[in-house]
Design an enzyme around this catalytic site. Structure first.
Site, mmCIF file in Angstrom:
data_model
loop_
_atom_site.group_PDB
_atom_site.id
_atom_site.type_symbol
_atom_site.label_atom_id
_atom_site.label_comp_id
_atom_site.label_asym_id
_atom_site.label_seq_id
_atom_site.Cartn_x
_atom_site.Cartn_y
_atom_site.Cartn_z
ATOM 1 N N SER A 21 0.810 -1.087 -0.122
ATOM 2 C CA SER A 21 -0.051 -0.027 0.146
ATOM 3 C C SER A 21 0.899 1.197 0.128
ATOM 4 O O SER A 21 1.821 1.281 0.643
ATOM 5 C CB SER A 21 -0.955 -0.153 1.083
ATOM 6 N N GLY A 46 -3.522 3.840 0.667
ATOM 7 C CA GLY A 46 -4.441 3.862 1.998
ATOM 8 C C GLY A 46 -5.586 5.104 1.777
ATOM 9 O O GLY A 46 -5.164 6.118 1.435
ATOM 10 N N GLY A 72 1.286 11.255 4.309
ATOM 11 C CA GLY A 72 0.122 11.617 5.087
ATOM 12 C C GLY A 72 -1.080 11.213 4.430
ATOM 13 O O GLY A 72 -2.161 12.046 4.509
ATOM 14 N N LEU A 73 -1.105 10.125 4.059
ATOM 15 C CA LEU A 73 -2.377 9.513 3.499
ATOM 16 C C LEU A 73 -3.336 10.419 2.536
ATOM 17 O O LEU A 73 -4.320 10.537 2.823
ATOM 18 C CB LEU A 73 -3.449 9.150 4.625
ATOM 19 N N ASN A 126 -5.472 -0.410 8.072
ATOM 20 C CA ASN A 126 -4.042 0.353 8.608
ATOM 21 C C ASN A 126 -4.192 0.856 9.965
ATOM 22 O O ASN A 126 -4.993 2.101 10.006
ATOM 23 C CB ASN A 126 -3.720 1.372 7.470
ATOM 24 N N CYS A 129 -0.417 3.992 10.467
ATOM 25 C CA CYS A 129 0.180 5.062 9.868
ATOM 26 C C CYS A 129 0.953 5.823 10.528
ATOM 27 O O CYS A 129 0.374 6.682 11.563
ATOM 28 C CB CYS A 129 -0.725 5.847 8.864
ATOM 29 N N LYS A 164 -3.157 -4.334 9.811
ATOM 30 C CA LYS A 164 -1.591 -4.005 9.403
ATOM 31 C C LYS A 164 -1.074 -3.363 10.747
ATOM 32 O O LYS A 164 -1.712 -2.333 11.240
ATOM 33 C CB LYS A 164 -1.755 -3.034 8.280
ATOM 34 N N ASN A 191 4.496 -1.961 9.031
ATOM 35 C CA ASN A 191 4.442 -0.577 8.561
ATOM 36 C C ASN A 191 5.640 -0.169 8.799
ATOM 37 O O ASN A 191 6.704 -0.407 9.335
ATOM 38 C CB ASN A 191 3.128 0.228 8.979
ATOM 39 N N THR A 192 5.672 1.428 8.392
ATOM 40 C CA THR A 192 7.129 2.007 8.547
ATOM 41 C C THR A 192 7.594 2.194 9.920
ATOM 42 O O THR A 192 6.420 2.560 10.903
ATOM 43 C CB THR A 192 7.074 3.162 7.742
#
Ligand code: FAD
Ligand code: FMN
Ligand code: FES
Lengths: 303, 255
Positions: A21, A46, A72-73, A126, A129, A164, A191-192
């Site tokens: 994603s 996302g 930031g999505l 998610n 994030c 996630k 995720n990151t």
């Protein structure tokens, strides 16, 4: 040719390689390089209830063997996704996973209800994030809020749900167990990892958001360890990602316990990374005389 | 064809100034599809992100493109180590270039390493354009012969007056507009320069197009990192430099 098919929560993938994603948009751009039908699946950008512009640029910084991002999505909102992007994606002959994010439990529920009425194959929630204030990661960093979101979306849709997970926690297995208990069909990670870079001349952070999420090869060993720990802690399938750049990484991730894998940042340097990983893994299985890719899942032999 | 990724031979490499390199790359398909203002992304061995570089030349007949870039950091340093005969890994042609519409006369304004994308425009407009370029100092001056060869009127400015006239491109731009008002102004360079050029264009009611820079991930519009604030249908919209740009109509950009 080895059998590359995998099954996650009742959904069959032709191979275990999914694009991650946020790195693959809604597929349109990479389609100029290869047919999307080659992929096991696509996890889409996302998407939130309303459209979002995201953070100010710069939104990316390079790090040793990795990248930081703070998008930031940015996305067109769930309605436009369902109307414009999903029909197009669903015609491509690959599994479509709608990745969604929310700023409240209600928002997650609202989006899931909308997706429930579509032909999307799976929903990836998610809760991790790192690039938006309030919500996003906040849900993924405590067992209680992660469980709360899972319970609510579970009630909102019959679609298979993947939660996630964020690596920015003390013990990722606790969160995984909490969402499994509330009915998650699978978990995906990682995720990151929250990070930062500073320009030493201007003394300003490179990212306008000051901090951002680290991904790419640099995070691979951390991701591998977390996938291994999680696969040993839950019974539901684990989708492994974080820094996978080569077919060898893909094999390693599956040996650690991933039933499928996602490829993200590696695509930026090599747009063919995902398809090369599929071919390379297949050739490895053939060389080893392994008939099905499922046979290597969680087959690491720890000391 | 939209864009492709591939490794193509560097058939000529020269140095234009200190740490400014000029590569000619043989890639007929890309050359055929490319338009002025578009760019390529170059893979640098050992670095996770590709480096965006504008097209400084598009030779459709000979099937070559020209890339002129300055060494700024480690990635461009690595790329500058490639030699004639080596293969360079690029994705191209990328982005939206200059929209020439039916503009008959133009002023091109290039600042520093923003001058390369002006060369293909000068080739198209020839005598019907003025090419204004600005550099810090004489040792940084590049591409003046290329502009002259197109028949364009060329105006060179240096900040310290060591070559051409002393001063900024914006002063030269005002003078050229006084002499002859163009249909369009095209500009690329550091942001204060771009801002100055756009203000002058607006003052005189001349449309302008600007080529912008932003840090990039995918370079093709998928990862959304290269945001640029614009107005679309009356609403604020974060466009993407790699896909909606790098060339924007200045009236759409929020500075
Ligand atoms: C559309 C476009 C066209 C360009 N055309 C040219 C050109 O024709 N000639 C030229 O010399 N330069 C050009 N640039 C700028 C060039 O891309 C940067 O100087 C280069 O990426 C710096 O990389 P580095 O390894 O030297 O620096 P590093 O500081 O090591 O780079 C680290 C990261 O930041 C990115 N980055 C750093 N500065 C910039 C910048 N100014 N713009 C975008 N990304 C940056 C790099 O790509 C890399 O991902 C262009 C940029 C864009 C966006
Ligand atoms: C530019 C960028 C944008 C991302 N956007 C999202 C997103 O919208 N939703 C999400 O769940 N993950 C997002 N991620 C995280 C990736 O899906 C993935 O979890 C992470 O990058 C680790 O994998 P990688 O190292 O292969 O990139 C994004 C990552 C990047 C690099
Ligand atoms: S660099 Fe990925 S969208 Fe522009």
């Amino acid at each position: 040719m080895a059998d590359m098919r995998v099954n996650i929560a009742g959904v069959e993938f032709k191979n275990p390689v999914i694009t991650a994603s946020g790195t693959f948009g809604y597929g349109r751009e990479y389609e100029h390089f290869f047919p999307l039908s080659k992929l096991g699946g696509i996890s889409t950008k996302g998407t939130t209830a309303e459209k979002r512009n995201g953070n100010l640029a710069p939104r990316i910084a390079e790090t040793p063997s990795g990248i930081l991002n703070s998008v930031g999505l940015q996305n067109p909102g769930i309605d436009k996704f369902i109307k414009v992007e999903l029909p197009n994606l669903k015609s491509k002959g690959t599994v479509i996973i709608a990745n969604i994010a929310g700023f409240s439990v209600d928002e997650y529920v609202k989006i899931c209800e909308k997706l429930d009425a579509t032909n999307v194959d799976m929903i990836e929630i998610n809760i991790s994030c790192p690039n938006v204030k309030h919500g996003g990661a906040a849900f993924g960093t405590s067992c209680q809020s992660a469980a709360e979101v899972t319970k609510a979306v579970r009630a909102a849709t019959k679609k298979p749900i993947i939660i996630k997970l964020s690596p920015n926690v003390t013990d990722i297995t606790e969160i995984a167990k909490a969402v499994e208990a509330e009915g998650a069909d699978a978990v995906s990670l990682i995720n990151t990892l929250l990070g930062m870079r500073i320009d030493i001349n201007s003394r300003r952070p490179i990212l306008k958001n000051n901090v951002g999420g680290l991904s790419g090869a640099a995070v691979f060993p951390v991701a591998l360890r977390m996938v291994w720990q999680t696969a040993n802690a839950v019974k539901i399938p684990v989708i492994g990602m974080g820094g996978i750049s080569t077919w060898e990484d893909g094999i390693e991730m599956m040996l650690a316990g991933a039933s499928a894998i996602q490829v993200g940042a590696a695509l930026f340097k090599n747009p063919f990374a995902a398809v090369e990983i599929i071919d390379g893994m297949n050739a490895y299985l053939d060389r080893k005389g392994i008939k099905s890719v499922n046979e290597i899942v969680k087959k690491v032999q720890p000391w | 064809m939209k864009y492709v990724q591939g490794k193509y031979p560097i058939i000529a490499k020269t140095t234009l100034a200190r740490e400014v390199y000029d590569f000619t790359v043989c890639c007929p398909k890309i050359a055929r599809a490319a338009e002025p203002g578009q760019f390529v992304t170059i893979a640098a061995d050992g670095f996770p992100l590709r480096r965006p570089v504008s097209l400084c030349g598009i030779d459709k007949e000979n099937g070559t493109i020209r890339l002129v870039f300055e060494v700024r950091g480690k990635g461009t340093k690595e790329i500058s180590g490639l030699r004639e005969g080596d293969m360079i890994d690029i994705i191209a042609p990328l982005g939206r270039g200059f929209r020439l519409k039916d503009y008959k006369t133009a002023i091109l304004v290039g600042g520093g390493i923003g001058t390369p994308p002006m060369v293909p425009l000068a080739k198209i407009y020839g005598e019907n354009c003025v090419a204004i370029s600005g550099f810090r100092s004489a040792p940084n001056v590049i591409l003046q012969e290329d502009f002259k060869a197109t028949g364009a009127k060329t105006v060179l400015c240096t900040d310290d007056g060591t070559m051409g006239r002393k001063g900024f491109v914006t002063e030269a731009l005002r003078e050229e507009i006084e002499i002859k008002k163009p249909d369009i102004i095209f500009a690329c360079g550091p942001s204060p320069m771009i801002k100055g050029v756009v203000d002058i264009a607006k003052e005189h009611g001349i449309p302008s197009q600007i080529s912008l820079e932003e840090r990039m991930g995918c370079g093709i519009g998928a990862c959304l990192v290269c945001a640029c604030r614009t107005v679309r249908n009356g609403e604020e919209f974060y466009a993407h430099v790699c896909q909606d740009g790098p060339v924007f109509e200045s009236k759409d950009v929020i500075f």
